[in-house]
Design a protein around this motif. Structure first.
Motif, PDB file in Angstrom:
ATOM      1  N   LYS A 213       6.943  -1.730   7.311  1.00 59.56           N
ATOM      2  CA  LYS A 213       6.818  -0.329   6.918  1.00 59.56           C
ATOM      3  C   LYS A 213       8.053   0.066   6.128  1.00 59.56           C
ATOM      4  O   LYS A 213       9.173  -0.223   6.540  1.00 59.56           O
ATOM      5  CB  LYS A 213       6.686   0.535   8.160  1.00 59.56           C
ATOM      6  CG  LYS A 213       6.501   2.012   7.850  1.00 59.56           C
ATOM      7  CD  LYS A 213       6.061   2.758   9.079  1.00 59.56           C
ATOM      8  CE  LYS A 213       5.887   4.227   8.862  1.00 59.56           C
ATOM      9  NZ  LYS A 213       5.122   4.625   7.718  1.00 59.56           N
TER      10      LYS A 213
ATOM     11  N   ASN B 278       6.162   6.771   1.369  1.00 56.50           N
ATOM     12  CA  ASN B 278       5.218   6.418   2.425  1.00 56.50           C
ATOM     13  C   ASN B 278       4.462   5.151   2.018  1.00 56.50           C
ATOM     14  O   ASN B 278       3.430   5.230   1.365  1.00 56.50           O
ATOM     15  CB  ASN B 278       4.272   7.597   2.653  1.00 56.50           C
ATOM     16  CG  ASN B 278       3.409   7.416   3.879  1.00 56.50           C
ATOM     17  OD1 ASN B 278       3.531   6.446   4.629  1.00 56.50           O
ATOM     18  ND2 ASN B 278       2.509   8.349   4.085  1.00 56.50           N
ATOM     19  N   TRP B 279       5.001   3.996   2.412  1.00 62.96           N
ATOM     20  CA  TRP B 279       4.407   2.733   1.989  1.00 62.96           C
ATOM     21  C   TRP B 279       4.560   1.654   3.047  1.00 62.96           C
ATOM     22  O   TRP B 279       5.360   1.771   3.950  1.00 62.96           O
ATOM     23  CB  TRP B 279       5.026   2.270   0.672  1.00 62.96           C
ATOM     24  CG  TRP B 279       6.529   2.153   0.683  1.00 62.96           C
ATOM     25  CD1 TRP B 279       7.434   3.182   0.614  1.00 62.96           C
ATOM     26  CD2 TRP B 279       7.303   0.960   0.771  1.00 62.96           C
ATOM     27  NE1 TRP B 279       8.717   2.694   0.652  1.00 62.96           N
ATOM     28  CE2 TRP B 279       8.675   1.332   0.746  1.00 62.96           C
ATOM     29  CE3 TRP B 279       6.985  -0.390   0.873  1.00 62.96           C
ATOM     30  CZ2 TRP B 279       9.710   0.405   0.813  1.00 62.96           C
ATOM     31  CZ3 TRP B 279       8.017  -1.318   0.931  1.00 62.96           C
ATOM     32  CH2 TRP B 279       9.346  -0.913   0.900  1.00 62.96           C
ATOM     33  N   GLU B 280       3.726   0.630   2.917  1.00 62.39           N
ATOM     34  CA  GLU B 280       3.820  -0.515   3.808  1.00 62.39           C
ATOM     35  C   GLU B 280       3.453  -1.782   3.055  1.00 62.39           C
ATOM     36  O   GLU B 280       2.815  -1.724   1.999  1.00 62.39           O
ATOM     37  CB  GLU B 280       2.957  -0.353   5.055  1.00 62.39           C
ATOM     38  CG  GLU B 280       1.488  -0.385   4.813  1.00 62.39           C
ATOM     39  CD  GLU B 280       0.674  -0.271   6.107  1.00 62.39           C
ATOM     40  OE1 GLU B 280       1.153   0.308   7.092  1.00 62.39           O
ATOM     41  OE2 GLU B 280      -0.449  -0.783   6.098  1.00 62.39           O
TER      42      GLU B 280
ATOM     43  N   LYS C  14       0.758   5.116   0.316  1.00 62.64           N
ATOM     44  CA  LYS C  14      -0.181   6.122   0.822  1.00 62.64           C
ATOM     45  C   LYS C  14      -0.038   7.426   0.060  1.00 62.64           C
ATOM     46  O   LYS C  14       1.069   7.915  -0.143  1.00 62.64           O
ATOM     47  CB  LYS C  14       0.046   6.332   2.318  1.00 62.64           C
ATOM     48  CG  LYS C  14      -0.216   5.056   3.110  1.00 62.64           C
ATOM     49  CD  LYS C  14       0.150   5.215   4.558  1.00 62.64           C
ATOM     50  CE  LYS C  14      -0.032   3.870   5.250  1.00 62.64           C
ATOM     51  NZ  LYS C  14       0.534   3.866   6.577  1.00 62.64           N
ATOM     52  N   ASN C  15      -1.168   7.980  -0.361  1.00 60.22           N
ATOM     53  CA  ASN C  15      -1.232   9.257  -1.077  1.00 60.22           C
ATOM     54  C   ASN C  15      -0.336   9.285  -2.315  1.00 60.22           C
ATOM     55  O   ASN C  15       0.204  10.330  -2.670  1.00 60.22           O
ATOM     56  CB  ASN C  15      -0.886  10.426  -0.152  1.00 60.22           C
ATOM     57  CG  ASN C  15      -1.830  10.517   1.018  1.00 60.22           C
ATOM     58  OD1 ASN C  15      -3.036  10.326   0.869  1.00 60.22           O
ATOM     59  ND2 ASN C  15      -1.297  10.780   2.189  1.00 60.22           N
TER      60      ASN C  15
ATOM     61  N   LYS D 226       0.858  -1.185   0.000  1.00 61.05           N
ATOM     62  CA  LYS D 226       0.000   0.000   0.000  1.00 61.05           C
ATOM     63  C   LYS D 226       0.890   1.228   0.000  1.00 61.05           C
ATOM     64  O   LYS D 226       1.699   1.412   0.905  1.00 61.05           O
ATOM     65  CB  LYS D 226      -0.909   0.008   1.225  1.00 61.05           C
ATOM     66  CG  LYS D 226      -1.972  -1.050   1.185  1.00 61.05           C
ATOM     67  CD  LYS D 226      -2.910  -0.921   2.345  1.00 61.05           C
ATOM     68  CE  LYS D 226      -3.960  -2.021   2.264  1.00 61.05           C
ATOM     69  NZ  LYS D 226      -4.854  -2.006   3.401  1.00 61.05           N
TER      70      LYS D 226
END
Length: 96
Positions: free
Chosen positions: A86, A30-32, A24-25, A22
């Motif tokens: 993360k 910014n991912w996991e 993010k934005n 995923k």
């Protein structure tokens, strides 16, 4: 996005049933990652215990990507052996 294959820094394949990344934005900083049905439990347990970062390569439905992750949780109590990681670096290969 769906993760089809996962490799560690030594290019050894990590066996699992299913997984997803995923972002993010739409920000590759910014991912996991969450993977289910993990068979390489020792790799993740040692990473979690030692609080070490791992460089992983992901084969996804949108191409090959790689980055450094911090192993946040490893739930071996569930039947699925779920690992949550993360991203701590840019997700290389990610295209918005």
């Amino acid at each position: 996005m769906k993760v089809d294959q996962l490799f560690n820094e030594q290019n050894e394949e990590i066996q699992f049933d299913s997984g997803e990344i995923k972002v993010k934005n739409d920000d590759p900083e910014n991912w996991e990652v969450k993977i289910y049905g993990v068979e390489n439990q020792r790799f993740f347990m040692e990473g979690l215990r030692d609080n070490r970062k791992e460089h992983l390569t992901f084969e996804t439905n949108k191409g090959t990507m790689n980055g450094i992750v911090d192993i946040e949780t490893f739930d071996s109590a569930s039947e699925e052996n779920v690992v949550t990681m993360k991203g701590t670096s840019t997700l290389n290969g990610y295209k918005q």
